[in-house]
Scaffold this motif. Structure first.
Motif, PDB file in Angstrom:
ATOM      1  N   PHE A   1       3.241   4.846  -4.833  1.00 51.65           N
ATOM      2  CA  PHE A   1       3.637   4.040  -3.689  1.00 51.65           C
ATOM      3  C   PHE A   1       2.423   3.675  -2.837  1.00 51.65           C
ATOM      4  N   GLY A   2       1.602   4.658  -2.527  1.00 46.85           N
ATOM      5  CA  GLY A   2       0.418   4.400  -1.715  1.00 46.85           C
ATOM      6  C   GLY A   2      -0.554   3.454  -2.385  1.00 46.85           C
ATOM      7  N   PHE A   3      -0.744   3.608  -3.686  1.00 47.52           N
ATOM      8  CA  PHE A   3      -1.670   2.757  -4.431  1.00 47.52           C
ATOM      9  C   PHE A   3      -1.191   1.308  -4.434  1.00 47.52           C
ATOM     10  N   VAL A   4       0.088   1.097  -4.705  1.00 47.48           N
ATOM     11  CA  VAL A   4       0.627  -0.262  -4.741  1.00 47.48           C
ATOM     12  C   VAL A   4       0.579  -0.882  -3.341  1.00 47.48           C
ATOM     13  N   ALA A   5       0.925  -0.112  -2.307  1.00 47.86           N
ATOM     14  CA  ALA A   5       0.879  -0.639  -0.943  1.00 47.86           C
ATOM     15  C   ALA A   5      -0.551  -0.993  -0.554  1.00 47.86           C
ATOM     16  N   PHE A   6      -1.503  -0.142  -0.905  1.00 49.01           N
ATOM     17  CA  PHE A   6      -2.908  -0.420  -0.593  1.00 49.01           C
ATOM     18  C   PHE A   6      -3.383  -1.696  -1.285  1.00 49.01           C
ATOM     19  N   LEU A   7      -3.065  -1.834  -2.567  1.00 50.96           N
ATOM     20  CA  LEU A   7      -3.483  -3.032  -3.291  1.00 50.96           C
ATOM     21  C   LEU A   7      -2.873  -4.301  -2.703  1.00 50.96           C
ATOM     22  N   MET A   8      -1.604  -4.224  -2.343  1.00 49.32           N
ATOM     23  CA  MET A   8      -0.969  -5.416  -1.779  1.00 49.32           C
ATOM     24  C   MET A   8      -1.528  -5.757  -0.405  1.00 49.32           C
ATOM     25  N   LEU A   9      -1.836  -4.748   0.412  1.00 50.64           N
ATOM     26  CA  LEU A   9      -2.418  -5.023   1.720  1.00 50.64           C
ATOM     27  C   LEU A   9      -3.805  -5.640   1.592  1.00 50.64           C
ATOM     28  N   GLN A  10      -4.545  -5.282   0.547  1.00 48.06           N
ATOM     29  CA  GLN A  10      -5.848  -5.883   0.321  1.00 48.06           C
ATOM     30  C   GLN A  10      -5.717  -7.300  -0.238  1.00 48.06           C
ATOM     31  N   TRP A  11      -4.668  -7.542  -0.989  1.00 52.21           N
ATOM     32  CA  TRP A  11      -4.488  -8.817  -1.669  1.00 52.21           C
ATOM     33  C   TRP A  11      -3.941  -9.907  -0.742  1.00 52.21           C
ATOM     34  N   LEU A  12      -3.052  -9.527   0.185  1.00 48.17           N
ATOM     35  CA  LEU A  12      -2.436 -10.518   1.067  1.00 48.17           C
ATOM     36  C   LEU A  12      -3.470 -11.073   2.049  1.00 48.17           C
ATOM     37  N   PRO A  13      -3.377 -12.371   2.340  1.00 45.70           N
ATOM     38  CA  PRO A  13      -4.330 -12.971   3.288  1.00 45.70           C
ATOM     39  C   PRO A  13      -4.073 -12.484   4.718  1.00 45.70           C
ATOM     40  N   LYS A  14      -5.145 -12.334   5.473  1.00 43.98           N
ATOM     41  CA  LYS A  14      -5.056 -11.890   6.856  1.00 43.98           C
ATOM     42  C   LYS A  14      -4.853 -13.105   7.740  1.00 43.98           C
ATOM     43  N   PRO A  15      -4.271 -13.049   8.879  1.00 42.41           N
ATOM     44  CA  PRO A  15      -3.635 -11.930   9.574  1.00 42.41           C
ATOM     45  C   PRO A  15      -2.235 -11.650   9.008  1.00 42.41           C
TER      46      PRO A  15
ATOM     47  N   ASP B   1       5.143  -9.567   6.235  1.00 44.90           N
ATOM     48  CA  ASP B   1       4.227  -9.165   5.168  1.00 44.90           C
ATOM     49  C   ASP B   1       4.287  -7.657   4.934  1.00 44.90           C
ATOM     50  N   TYR B   2       4.355  -6.883   6.015  1.00 46.49           N
ATOM     51  CA  TYR B   2       4.470  -5.430   5.868  1.00 46.49           C
ATOM     52  C   TYR B   2       5.795  -5.044   5.216  1.00 46.49           C
ATOM     53  N   PHE B   3       6.841  -5.773   5.563  1.00 51.01           N
ATOM     54  CA  PHE B   3       8.144  -5.539   4.943  1.00 51.01           C
ATOM     55  C   PHE B   3       8.079  -5.817   3.445  1.00 51.01           C
ATOM     56  N   LEU B   4       7.438  -6.894   3.077  1.00 48.86           N
ATOM     57  CA  LEU B   4       7.276  -7.255   1.671  1.00 48.86           C
ATOM     58  C   LEU B   4       6.469  -6.194   0.919  1.00 48.86           C
ATOM     59  N   VAL B   5       5.386  -5.718   1.523  1.00 49.23           N
ATOM     60  CA  VAL B   5       4.558  -4.687   0.892  1.00 49.23           C
ATOM     61  C   VAL B   5       5.367  -3.416   0.669  1.00 49.23           C
ATOM     62  N   GLY B   6       6.125  -3.000   1.660  1.00 55.46           N
ATOM     63  CA  GLY B   6       6.943  -1.790   1.524  1.00 55.46           C
ATOM     64  C   GLY B   6       8.025  -1.931   0.466  1.00 55.46           C
ATOM     65  N   GLY B   7       8.636  -3.098   0.419  1.00 53.54           N
ATOM     66  CA  GLY B   7       9.691  -3.320  -0.573  1.00 53.54           C
ATOM     67  C   GLY B   7       9.161  -3.324  -1.992  1.00 53.54           C
ATOM     68  N   VAL B   8       8.052  -4.019  -2.224  1.00 52.92           N
ATOM     69  CA  VAL B   8       7.485  -4.078  -3.576  1.00 52.92           C
ATOM     70  C   VAL B   8       6.957  -2.704  -3.989  1.00 52.92           C
ATOM     71  N   ALA B   9       6.319  -1.989  -3.070  1.00 53.45           N
ATOM     72  CA  ALA B   9       5.813  -0.651  -3.398  1.00 53.45           C
ATOM     73  C   ALA B   9       6.960   0.306  -3.719  1.00 53.45           C
ATOM     74  N   THR B  10       8.053   0.197  -2.996  1.00 52.38           N
ATOM     75  CA  THR B  10       9.222   1.030  -3.281  1.00 52.38           C
ATOM     76  C   THR B  10       9.800   0.704  -4.655  1.00 52.38           C
ATOM     77  N   LEU B  11       9.924  -0.570  -4.960  1.00 51.48           N
ATOM     78  CA  LEU B  11      10.459  -0.980  -6.258  1.00 51.48           C
ATOM     79  C   LEU B  11       9.588  -0.474  -7.408  1.00 51.48           C
ATOM     80  N   VAL B  12       8.281  -0.599  -7.274  1.00 53.90           N
ATOM     81  CA  VAL B  12       7.378  -0.159  -8.339  1.00 53.90           C
ATOM     82  C   VAL B  12       7.413   1.359  -8.479  1.00 53.90           C
TER      83      VAL B  12
END
Length: 83
Positions: free
Chosen positions: A19-33, A38-49
């Motif tokens: 979960f932490g690895f997938v969330a970290f990768l997605m937070l690095q991949w998504l464009p800032k700000p 976006d945080y909701f999306l990261v949490g949902g995808v990390a939970t699914l994976v």
């Protein structure tokens, strides 16, 4: 299907790391700000994976067991079966 305490702890640890690895990768991949969505999306995808990873490990643990997802019950005999 019985799982020992040490295997359960290893499975939970694996799930948290995945979960932490997938969330970290997605937070690095998504464009800032990042927006709250976006945080909701990261949490949902990390939970699914992470849940998919747990299911794959559990199903890999029991390849020869017939009662992986449900328990087979003995068939009830009817009077026609006794003939």
């Amino acid at each position: 299907m019985q799982i020992s305490g040490s295997r359960m702890a290893a499975l939970v640890l694996f799930d948290l790391i995945l979960f932490g690895f997938v969330a970290f990768l997605m937070l690095q991949w998504l464009p800032k700000p990042l927006r709250p969505l976006d945080y909701f999306l990261v949490g949902g995808v990390a939970t699914l994976v992470s849940l998919l990873g747990v299911w794959l490990l559990l199903l890999r643990e029991a390849p020869n067991r017939t009662e992986v997802l449900y328990k087979k019950r003995a068939r009830k005999l009817t009077p026609e079966d006794l003939d």
